[in-house]
Write a protein that holds these residues in place. Structure first.
Motif, PDB file in Angstrom:
ATOM      1  N   SER A 148       0.865  -1.171  -0.021  1.00 17.54           N
ATOM      2  CA  SER A 148      -0.024   0.090  -0.006  1.00 17.54           C
ATOM      3  C   SER A 148       0.755   1.233   0.160  1.00 17.54           C
ATOM      4  N   THR A 149       0.218   2.435   0.038  1.00 13.57           N
ATOM      5  CA  THR A 149       1.017   3.889  -0.055  1.00 13.57           C
ATOM      6  C   THR A 149       1.357   4.173   1.204  1.00 13.57           C
ATOM      7  N   ARG A 150       0.986   3.351   2.257  1.00  9.25           N
ATOM      8  CA  ARG A 150       1.260   3.489   3.682  1.00  9.25           C
ATOM      9  C   ARG A 150       2.503   2.527   4.281  1.00  9.25           C
ATOM     10  N   GLN A 151       3.049   2.081   3.195  1.00  8.21           N
ATOM     11  CA  GLN A 151       4.265   1.209   3.576  1.00  8.21           C
ATOM     12  C   GLN A 151       5.218   1.592   4.494  1.00  8.21           C
ATOM     13  N   LYS A 152       5.495   2.823   4.295  1.00  9.21           N
ATOM     14  CA  LYS A 152       6.769   3.540   5.153  1.00  9.21           C
ATOM     15  C   LYS A 152       6.162   3.781   6.666  1.00  9.21           C
ATOM     16  N   LYS A 153       4.830   3.698   6.874  1.00 14.91           N
ATOM     17  CA  LYS A 153       4.295   4.229   8.088  1.00 14.91           C
ATOM     18  C   LYS A 153       4.060   3.015   8.698  1.00 14.91           C
ATOM     19  N   PRO A 154       3.541   3.270  10.055  1.00 16.37           N
ATOM     20  CA  PRO A 154       3.344   1.911  11.068  1.00 16.37           C
ATOM     21  C   PRO A 154       2.541   0.982  10.801  1.00 16.37           C
ATOM     22  N   PHE A 155       2.810  -0.266  11.120  1.00 14.47           N
ATOM     23  CA  PHE A 155       1.738  -1.386  11.055  1.00 14.47           C
ATOM     24  C   PHE A 155       1.786  -1.941  12.245  1.00 14.47           C
ATOM     25  N   ILE A 156       0.739  -1.556  12.989  1.00 14.61           N
ATOM     26  CA  ILE A 156       0.285  -2.073  14.349  1.00 14.61           C
ATOM     27  C   ILE A 156      -0.555  -3.163  14.339  1.00 14.61           C
ATOM     28  N   LYS A 157      -0.475  -4.243  15.208  1.00 10.21           N
ATOM     29  CA  LYS A 157      -1.501  -5.415  15.303  1.00 10.21           C
ATOM     30  C   LYS A 157      -1.946  -5.314  16.684  1.00 10.21           C
ATOM     31  N   PHE A 158      -3.287  -5.566  16.960  1.00  6.56           N
ATOM     32  CA  PHE A 158      -3.702  -5.911  18.290  1.00  6.56           C
ATOM     33  C   PHE A 158      -4.626  -6.967  18.130  1.00  6.56           C
ATOM     34  N   ASN A 159      -4.405  -7.887  19.277  1.00  2.00           N
ATOM     35  CA  ASN A 159      -5.547  -8.875  19.414  1.00  2.00           C
ATOM     36  C   ASN A 159      -6.600  -8.675  20.379  1.00  2.00           C
ATOM     37  N   CYS A 160      -7.800  -8.701  19.798  1.00  2.00           N
ATOM     38  CA  CYS A 160      -8.839  -7.863  20.734  1.00  2.00           C
ATOM     39  C   CYS A 160      -9.344  -8.673  21.791  1.00  2.00           C
ATOM     40  N   PRO A 161      -9.678 -10.021  21.843  1.00  2.00           N
ATOM     41  CA  PRO A 161     -10.308 -10.633  22.921  1.00  2.00           C
ATOM     42  C   PRO A 161      -9.101 -11.087  24.254  1.00  2.00           C
ATOM     43  N   ALA A 162      -7.880 -10.229  24.102  1.00  2.00           N
ATOM     44  CA  ALA A 162      -6.951 -10.711  25.289  1.00  2.00           C
ATOM     45  C   ALA A 162      -7.311  -9.746  26.430  1.00  2.00           C
ATOM     46  N   SER A 172     -10.090  -7.064  28.865  1.00  2.00           N
ATOM     47  CA  SER A 172     -11.507  -6.996  29.086  1.00  2.00           C
ATOM     48  C   SER A 172     -12.012  -5.613  28.534  1.00  2.00           C
ATOM     49  N   GLU A 173     -13.033  -5.209  28.680  1.00  2.00           N
ATOM     50  CA  GLU A 173     -13.579  -3.893  28.038  1.00  2.00           C
ATOM     51  C   GLU A 173     -13.085  -2.664  28.109  1.00  2.00           C
ATOM     52  N   SER A 174     -12.631  -2.406  29.444  1.00  2.00           N
ATOM     53  CA  SER A 174     -12.037  -1.291  30.126  1.00  2.00           C
ATOM     54  C   SER A 174     -10.587  -1.346  29.555  1.00  2.00           C
ATOM     55  N   LEU A 175      -9.818  -2.348  29.668  1.00  2.00           N
ATOM     56  CA  LEU A 175      -8.492  -2.446  29.390  1.00  2.00           C
ATOM     57  C   LEU A 175      -8.178  -2.157  27.777  1.00  2.00           C
ATOM     58  N   LEU A 176      -9.264  -2.984  27.123  1.00  2.00           N
ATOM     59  CA  LEU A 176      -9.386  -2.794  25.714  1.00  2.00           C
ATOM     60  C   LEU A 176      -9.610  -1.334  25.112  1.00  2.00           C
ATOM     61  N   PRO A 216     -16.171  -7.571  23.507  1.00  2.00           N
ATOM     62  CA  PRO A 216     -17.310  -7.381  24.234  1.00  2.00           C
ATOM     63  C   PRO A 216     -18.549  -6.446  23.514  1.00  2.00           C
ATOM     64  N   PRO A 217     -19.565  -6.826  23.641  1.00  2.00           N
ATOM     65  CA  PRO A 217     -20.680  -6.123  22.844  1.00  2.00           C
ATOM     66  C   PRO A 217     -20.904  -4.516  23.155  1.00  2.00           C
ATOM     67  N   ALA A 218     -20.552  -4.316  24.527  1.00  2.00           N
ATOM     68  CA  ALA A 218     -20.627  -2.915  25.100  1.00  2.00           C
ATOM     69  C   ALA A 218     -19.566  -2.113  24.138  1.00  2.00           C
ATOM     70  N   PHE A 219     -18.480  -2.690  23.994  1.00  2.00           N
ATOM     71  CA  PHE A 219     -17.264  -1.976  23.207  1.00  2.00           C
ATOM     72  C   PHE A 219     -17.325  -1.859  21.856  1.00  2.00           C
ATOM     73  N   GLN A 220     -18.379  -2.580  21.190  1.00  2.00           N
ATOM     74  CA  GLN A 220     -18.520  -2.378  19.837  1.00  2.00           C
ATOM     75  C   GLN A 220     -19.068  -1.052  19.085  1.00  2.00           C
ATOM     76  N   ALA A 221     -19.952  -0.489  20.054  1.00  2.00           N
ATOM     77  CA  ALA A 221     -20.496   0.915  19.744  1.00  2.00           C
ATOM     78  C   ALA A 221     -19.308   1.751  19.800  1.00  2.00           C
ATOM     79  N   ILE A 256     -13.063 -10.398  34.592  1.00  2.00           N
ATOM     80  CA  ILE A 256     -12.210  -9.216  34.738  1.00  2.00           C
ATOM     81  C   ILE A 256     -13.153  -8.244  35.112  1.00  2.00           C
ATOM     82  N   SER A 257     -14.250  -7.857  34.249  1.00  2.00           N
ATOM     83  CA  SER A 257     -15.273  -6.999  34.328  1.00  2.00           C
ATOM     84  C   SER A 257     -15.906  -6.999  35.610  1.00  2.00           C
ATOM     85  N   ALA A 258     -16.137  -7.998  36.153  1.00  2.00           N
ATOM     86  CA  ALA A 258     -16.741  -7.971  37.481  1.00  2.00           C
ATOM     87  C   ALA A 258     -16.035  -7.697  38.782  1.00  2.00           C
TER      88      ALA A 258
END
Length: 539
Positions: A243-257, A259-263, A303-308, A501-503
């Motif tokens: 892509s044209t962004r190849q010289k910019k950062p590539f960041i990856k993140f694993n979502c389910p690792a 809780s909602e607040s930490l996410l 988590p559903p609450a974070f989807q919004a 964790i949320s509780a």
């Protein structure tokens, strides 16, 4: 007059035949026929022994019986081989031909033969028979036949030399072509290796790669779909690098690792003092990826609450850090990845429909390994090479080992294949890995037990698809100690990590309060904390 001058016309005729541009077998047949006409013989023949890369050649005059009927007695052949020539004025009275009734004639028959030599090595016999004539000079005849045999030997040498050179040239050409093919394949593999570890040449994989490269030229949102272990992260890197962004950062993140607040804190960042432990301002993944690409892996597990909250930043490119009031705007190319059936999740109200349509800009389905014909050997060799480099080893696969691997469906896909190769290489007792070295050959392929109803074609473990619980749930249930069996319940009732964790956060990390929030007992909460490896915070 010298004999050579006397025979010059005959020798010229013979030479024309011997050095004509025809195959060796045809040349020698024509040679025998021409010689028979020139010398007015009754019948004759030539027999050349087989050499390396050549077959035995037998040539007889057209008026002769079959080759079988023209067999020269072995005793006579031995005499020719020893002396280089042989003259028998009457075969009927010769001890050499006494066992060959077919040679007996009513009229006395003479047998004349000369050895055929190539580089001073006798390779065959040239012979003729003729009706015995009174006063006939047999020595002159055998001299002529010897000269003809010498010419035949030179012709044979020339034909064989050219033939060997042609074969060598053809072999060299084939080797060069094979080398070019291997280099081409190697270059293709190297190009694929540069594509962040995407190794393979199967049509299914190539189709996905080509689609990814086309999509990479735009800023469209991409949804990578496929089973676990199919290389979704590698494809995300491929899209970024093309892509044209190849010289910019590539960041990856694993979502389910998390809780909602930490996410929320990890993705959007937080301000200093936003919560206990936030001693400095922290940038989130969206800010870190500004101008580049952000991969959100396992998007179907958030988590559903974070989807919004996520929907807003996808639509507007805007968000606030946790504990902050300033609206931040970012320019990020988003790539999502999941192995979950999102359509079913939407129907079950587990995933927001509006978010589903937002992330499904350009879906790319990655093929499982069982649909990538021919890629398993390439991957296996690459993984073994990587293992060798990391461990200073020099292992390689026997063809039977690669064939054995190719028969497996590998439900865990590339990740499972890599683990299989590494495990086998680690335990290998010789430099050559054979099919007998694989764990499945000794019923040690335990990973197959994680796949309900899946039978790996080379594994001996067959799973019962009609089991009441999933294999993983069954394994967890077997890990419950008798002490916890009554209170914690079976593993299928284990509290989800995110809910737990949320509780705990809501209860200020008080396990008793968290248990009341969850509607569980304190022992069940304690068991879930141990099973999920949650580190209890002390506030």
């Amino acid at each position: 007059m010298r004999k050579q001058d006397k025979w010059s016309a005959e020798i010229y005729s013979i030479s024309e035949v011997l050095f004509a541009p025809t195959c060796l077998e045809e040349t020698l047949n024509n040679f025998v026929k021409t010689l028979s006409l020139i010398r007015s013989t009754r019948r004759g023949g030539l027999e050349i022994a087989a050499s390396e890369g050549e077959t035995k050649i037998t040539a007889i005059t057209s008026g002769s019986p079959s080759a079988a009927d023209c067999t020269v007695p072995k005793a006579a052949i031995d005499e020719v081989m020893t002396a280089g020539r042989l003259v028998v004025p009457d075969v009927c009275s010769s001890e050499l031909f006494k066992d060959q009734i077919k040679w007996h004639r009513i009229a006395p028959t003479a047998f004349i033969a000369a050895a055929v030599k190539v580089n001073n090595e006798t390779v065959g016999t040239l012979w003729f028979e003729r009706t015995e004539e009174s006063g006939y000079d047999y020595e002159e005849e055998v001299d002529f036949l010897s000269m003809a045999a010498n010419l035949a030997g030179r012709a044979i040498w020339l034909h064989r030399t050219i033939s060997r050179r042609e074969r060598t040239f053809a072999e060299e050409q084939q080797e060069q072509q094979n080398s070019r093919d291997e280099q081409s394949q190697s270059s293709a593999r190297q190009r694929l290796l540069k594509n962040d570890g995407i190794i393979g040449e199967s049509p299914a994989l190539m189709a996905a790669v080509e689609t990814a490269k086309v999509v990479a030229e735009t800023n469209s949102t991409v949804l990578l779909r496929g089973e676990s272990g199919t290389g979704k992260e590698c494809f995300a890197k491929l899209i970024h690098q093309h892509s044209t962004r190849q010289k910019k950062p590539f960041i990856k993140f694993n979502c389910p690792a998390l809780s909602e607040s930490l996410l929320e804190s990890e993705l959007f960042g937080h301000e200093k003092g936003a919560f206990t432990g936030a001693i400095t301002q922290r940038l989130g993944r969206f800010e870190l990826a500004n101008g580049g690409t952000l991969l959100l892996d396992e998007i179907g597990e958030i988590p559903p609450a974070f989807q919004a909250k996520l929907l807003r930043v996808i639509q507007e490119g805007e968000f606030e850090r946790v504990g902050g009031t300033k609206t931040l705007k970012v320019d990020v190319r988003l790539i999502f990845a999941t192995n979950k059936d999102l359509e079913t999740a939407v129907r079950n109200a587990e995933f927001r429909e509006d978010l589903y349509y937002r992330i499904s800009g350009v879906p790319i389905t990655l093929p499982p390994l069982r649909q990538r014909d021919g890629d398993i050997p390439l991957l296996a060799r690459a993984f073994l090479q990587r293992f060798n480099e990391e461990n200073g080893r020099d292992l390689h696969f026997a063809p039977s080992a690669l064939d054995h691997l190719s028969k497996c469906k590998f439900p865990g896909n590339v990740r499972e294949l890599e683990n299989c190769v590494r495990r086998t290489a680690t335990l290998a007792r010789s430099k050559t890995i054979t099919s007998s070295d694989f764990a499945c050959q000794t019923d040690q392929c335990f990973s197959s037990r994680l796949w309900k109803g899946v039978h790996c074609s080379h594994c001996h473990i067959e799973l019962d698809a009609s089991a009441g619980t999933t294999p993983l749930a069954g394994a967890l249930a077997n890990d419950v100690s008798p002490k916890d069996a009554g209170s914690a319940g079976v593993a299928s009732n284990l509290i989800e990590r995110d809910r737990l964790i949320s509780a705990l956060e809501e209860a200020g990390w008080n396990q008793a309060k968290a248990a009341r929030i969850l509607g569980k007992t304190s022992r069940q909460v304690g068991y879930a904390i141990r099973r999920h490896g949650v580190e209890v915070r002390k506030l």
